[in-house]
Design a protein around this motif. Structure first.
Motif, PDB file in Angstrom:
ATOM      1  N   ASN A  78       0.828  -1.212   0.000  1.00 54.97           N
ATOM      2  CA  ASN A  78       0.000   0.000   0.000  1.00 54.97           C
ATOM      3  C   ASN A  78       0.865   1.266   0.000  1.00 54.97           C
ATOM      4  O   ASN A  78       0.605   2.216  -0.740  1.00 54.97           O
ATOM      5  CB  ASN A  78      -0.926   0.000   1.212  1.00 54.97           C
ATOM      6  N   GLU A  79       1.892   1.266   0.839  1.00 49.35           N
ATOM      7  CA  GLU A  79       2.748   2.448   0.921  1.00 49.35           C
ATOM      8  C   GLU A  79       3.510   2.654  -0.389  1.00 49.35           C
ATOM      9  O   GLU A  79       3.667   3.790  -0.868  1.00 49.35           O
ATOM     10  CB  GLU A  79       3.730   2.312   2.085  1.00 49.35           C
ATOM     11  N   PHE A  80       3.980   1.562  -0.990  1.00 50.08           N
ATOM     12  CA  PHE A  80       4.658   1.643  -2.279  1.00 50.08           C
ATOM     13  C   PHE A  80       3.727   2.253  -3.327  1.00 50.08           C
ATOM     14  O   PHE A  80       4.122   3.127  -4.101  1.00 50.08           O
ATOM     15  CB  PHE A  80       5.107   0.242  -2.709  1.00 50.08           C
ATOM     16  N   GLY A  81       2.471   1.808  -3.336  1.00 54.44           N
ATOM     17  CA  GLY A  81       1.501   2.334  -4.286  1.00 54.44           C
ATOM     18  C   GLY A  81       1.251   3.810  -4.109  1.00 54.44           C
ATOM     19  O   GLY A  81       1.185   4.576  -5.088  1.00 54.44           O
ATOM     20  N   PHE A  82       1.121   4.269  -2.861  1.00 56.14           N
ATOM     21  CA  PHE A  82       0.891   5.689  -2.607  1.00 56.14           C
ATOM     22  C   PHE A  82       2.105   6.523  -3.017  1.00 56.14           C
ATOM     23  O   PHE A  82       1.968   7.635  -3.541  1.00 56.14           O
ATOM     24  CB  PHE A  82       0.574   5.924  -1.127  1.00 56.14           C
ATOM     25  N   ASN A  83       3.312   5.997  -2.779  1.00 54.63           N
ATOM     26  CA  ASN A  83       4.518   6.730  -3.175  1.00 54.63           C
ATOM     27  C   ASN A  83       4.612   6.875  -4.685  1.00 54.63           C
ATOM     28  O   ASN A  83       4.951   7.947  -5.207  1.00 54.63           O
ATOM     29  CB  ASN A  83       5.765   6.021  -2.635  1.00 54.63           C
ATOM     30  N   PRO A 102      -1.787   0.166  -8.536  1.00 56.44           N
ATOM     31  CA  PRO A 102      -0.645  -0.246  -7.710  1.00 56.44           C
ATOM     32  C   PRO A 102      -0.568  -1.763  -7.553  1.00 56.44           C
ATOM     33  O   PRO A 102       0.521  -2.319  -7.439  1.00 56.44           O
ATOM     34  CB  PRO A 102      -0.894   0.455  -6.370  1.00 56.44           C
ATOM     35  N   LEU A 103      -1.714  -2.439  -7.565  1.00 55.48           N
ATOM     36  CA  LEU A 103      -1.709  -3.898  -7.455  1.00 55.48           C
ATOM     37  C   LEU A 103      -1.053  -4.515  -8.685  1.00 55.48           C
ATOM     38  O   LEU A 103      -0.231  -5.435  -8.574  1.00 55.48           O
ATOM     39  CB  LEU A 103      -3.131  -4.428  -7.293  1.00 55.48           C
ATOM     40  N   SER A 104      -1.395  -4.017  -9.862  1.00 53.65           N
ATOM     41  CA  SER A 104      -0.823  -4.531 -11.099  1.00 53.65           C
ATOM     42  C   SER A 104       0.697  -4.360 -11.096  1.00 53.65           C
ATOM     43  O   SER A 104       1.445  -5.276 -11.456  1.00 53.65           O
ATOM     44  CB  SER A 104      -1.443  -3.816 -12.297  1.00 53.65           C
ATOM     45  N   LEU A 105       1.150  -3.191 -10.687  1.00 53.00           N
ATOM     46  CA  LEU A 105       2.584  -2.914 -10.641  1.00 53.00           C
ATOM     47  C   LEU A 105       3.289  -3.825  -9.638  1.00 53.00           C
ATOM     48  O   LEU A 105       4.338  -4.406  -9.931  1.00 53.00           O
ATOM     49  CB  LEU A 105       2.815  -1.448 -10.283  1.00 53.00           C
ATOM     50  N   SER A 106       2.714  -3.968  -8.446  1.00 52.68           N
ATOM     51  CA  SER A 106       3.316  -4.818  -7.416  1.00 52.68           C
ATOM     52  C   SER A 106       3.380  -6.278  -7.855  1.00 52.68           C
ATOM     53  O   SER A 106       4.360  -6.980  -7.600  1.00 52.68           O
ATOM     54  CB  SER A 106       2.527  -4.702  -6.111  1.00 52.68           C
ATOM     55  N   LEU A 107       2.317  -6.751  -8.520  1.00 52.80           N
ATOM     56  CA  LEU A 107       2.301  -8.137  -8.989  1.00 52.80           C
ATOM     57  C   LEU A 107       3.398  -8.393 -10.016  1.00 52.80           C
ATOM     58  O   LEU A 107       4.120  -9.390  -9.945  1.00 52.80           O
ATOM     59  CB  LEU A 107       0.935  -8.468  -9.584  1.00 52.80           C
ATOM     60  N   ALA A 108       3.532  -7.496 -10.988  1.00 50.69           N
ATOM     61  CA  ALA A 108       4.540  -7.685 -12.029  1.00 50.69           C
ATOM     62  C   ALA A 108       5.951  -7.653 -11.443  1.00 50.69           C
ATOM     63  O   ALA A 108       6.800  -8.487 -11.777  1.00 50.69           O
ATOM     64  CB  ALA A 108       4.384  -6.610 -13.107  1.00 50.69           C
ATOM     65  N   LEU A 109       6.207  -6.697 -10.549  1.00 57.81           N
ATOM     66  CA  LEU A 109       7.525  -6.611  -9.927  1.00 57.81           C
ATOM     67  C   LEU A 109       7.794  -7.811  -9.020  1.00 57.81           C
ATOM     68  O   LEU A 109       8.922  -8.298  -8.931  1.00 57.81           O
ATOM     69  CB  LEU A 109       7.642  -5.306  -9.131  1.00 57.81           C
ATOM     70  N   SER A 110       6.756  -8.306  -8.369  1.00 57.97           N
ATOM     71  CA  SER A 110       6.917  -9.471  -7.492  1.00 57.97           C
ATOM     72  C   SER A 110       7.219 -10.729  -8.306  1.00 57.97           C
ATOM     73  O   SER A 110       7.992 -11.589  -7.866  1.00 57.97           O
ATOM     74  CB  SER A 110       5.655  -9.679  -6.653  1.00 57.97           C
ATOM     75  N   MET A 111       6.613 -10.846  -9.491  1.00 59.43           N
ATOM     76  CA  MET A 111       6.922 -11.980 -10.355  1.00 59.43           C
ATOM     77  C   MET A 111       8.371 -11.913 -10.830  1.00 59.43           C
ATOM     78  O   MET A 111       9.050 -12.934 -10.944  1.00 59.43           O
ATOM     79  CB  MET A 111       5.970 -12.024 -11.541  1.00 59.43           C
ATOM     80  N   ALA A 112       8.850 -10.703 -11.101  1.00 55.81           N
ATOM     81  CA  ALA A 112      10.250 -10.541 -11.490  1.00 55.81           C
ATOM     82  C   ALA A 112      11.169 -10.898 -10.316  1.00 55.81           C
ATOM     83  O   ALA A 112      12.175 -11.591 -10.477  1.00 55.81           O
ATOM     84  CB  ALA A 112      10.503  -9.109 -11.952  1.00 55.81           C
ATOM     85  N   ALA A 113      10.797 -10.437  -9.125  1.00 58.23           N
ATOM     86  CA  ALA A 113      11.609 -10.697  -7.938  1.00 58.23           C
ATOM     87  C   ALA A 113      11.680 -12.180  -7.612  1.00 58.23           C
ATOM     88  O   ALA A 113      12.666 -12.657  -7.029  1.00 58.23           O
ATOM     89  CB  ALA A 113      11.042  -9.930  -6.744  1.00 58.23           C
ATOM     90  N   GLU A 114      10.649 -12.940  -7.994  1.00 56.83           N
ATOM     91  CA  GLU A 114      10.632 -14.378  -7.724  1.00 56.83           C
ATOM     92  C   GLU A 114      11.817 -15.083  -8.376  1.00 56.83           C
ATOM     93  O   GLU A 114      12.300 -16.100  -7.882  1.00 56.83           O
ATOM     94  CB  GLU A 114       9.322 -14.985  -8.225  1.00 56.83           C
TER      95      GLU A 114
END
Length: 242
Positions: A78-83, A102-114
């Motif tokens: 949530n904080e990442f999305g607001f920033n 922000p959810l879409s962005l977090s999901l894509a970055l999390s898949m990359a981080a995996e």
């Protein structure tokens, strides 16, 4: 060359952003705060009865059961999305409206981080605010969230789709694709980015996952692309308060 493609919101209705999560942020974000002037209240007609709406009726959510680790990742997300939202608003400089997921962005970055480890994973974790959360904890959180949001509100239609597109001559560890499937329900495809058929397949995937709302996501492909991670969200909801 690695690419993240965020299909983002496919707005399926007059308004797709009528409901929002209620978030408490303990720390002040590095964004400018814009004060919104108060709107004068419309005088009420004493002869018109007013039926109060309880919070239970207004927010009839099916809760997603979160562990303490889940809640930490949720708050960081949530904080990442607001920033990010604050930076987009600042870049727009009041010249245009801003809508992003922000959810879409977090999901894509999390898949990359995996697929990352060591210092690279630490950098993903630092940017997304995960702290000491492990691959397993992040994956478990998003698996729970993707499934839970589908049934969180009976008035809301929500789908989240993810996919991995890899060049045929790119050697990807099988465990990576399996983990994306487990944590993010991601489909995997082996393709040739130099072929026009691949562009058609990707656009058709985006169209199908957004119920035809986004017919053409990409106009072309770079044949040097090695991998694409795509997230698509479809969200239809009424206003909580019109």
């Amino acid at each position: 060359r690695f690419k993240l493609l965020l299909v983002g919101f496919a707005f399926a209705g007059a308004c797709a952003c009528g409901k929002t999560d209620r978030v408490d942020l303990e720390e002040e974000l590095d964004t400018e705060v814009v004060e919104i002037p108060e709107v004068p209240e419309t005088p009420s007609n004493p002869e018109t009865p007013v039926t109060p709406v309880s919070p239970e009726d207004l927010y009839a959510y099916v809760p997603i059961r979160l562990t303490s680790s889940d809640m930490g990742i949720r708050d960081a997300s949530n904080e990442f999305g607001f920033n990010v939202f604050g930076k987009l608003i600042k870049a727009a400089d009041g010249k245009k409206d801003i809508v992003f997921s922000p959810l879409s962005l977090s999901l894509a970055l999390s898949m990359a981080a995996e697929g990352a480890g060591g210092e690279t994973y630490d950098q993903f974790s630092s940017v997304l605010g995960w702290g000491e959360a492990s691959h397993e904890e992040v994956g478990a959180f998003y698996a729970k969230k993707i499934e839970g949001l589908v049934t969180a509100d009976k008035q809301v239609s929500f789908t989240c789709s993810n996919s991995l597109w890899a060049a045929k001559n790119l050697d990807i560890k099988e465990a990576y694709a399996e983990q994306l499937s487990k944590s993010f329900a991601a489909e995997s495809f082996s393709v040739d980015f130099a072929l026009s058929e691949t562009l058609d397949r990707i656009n058709e995937w985006c169209a199908s996952k957004t119920n035809g709302k986004i017919q053409k996501m990409l106009d072309g492909l770079d044949e040097q692309t090695r991998m694409m991670l795509i997230n698509a969200l479809l969200f239809k909801a009424p206003w909580s308060v019109e």
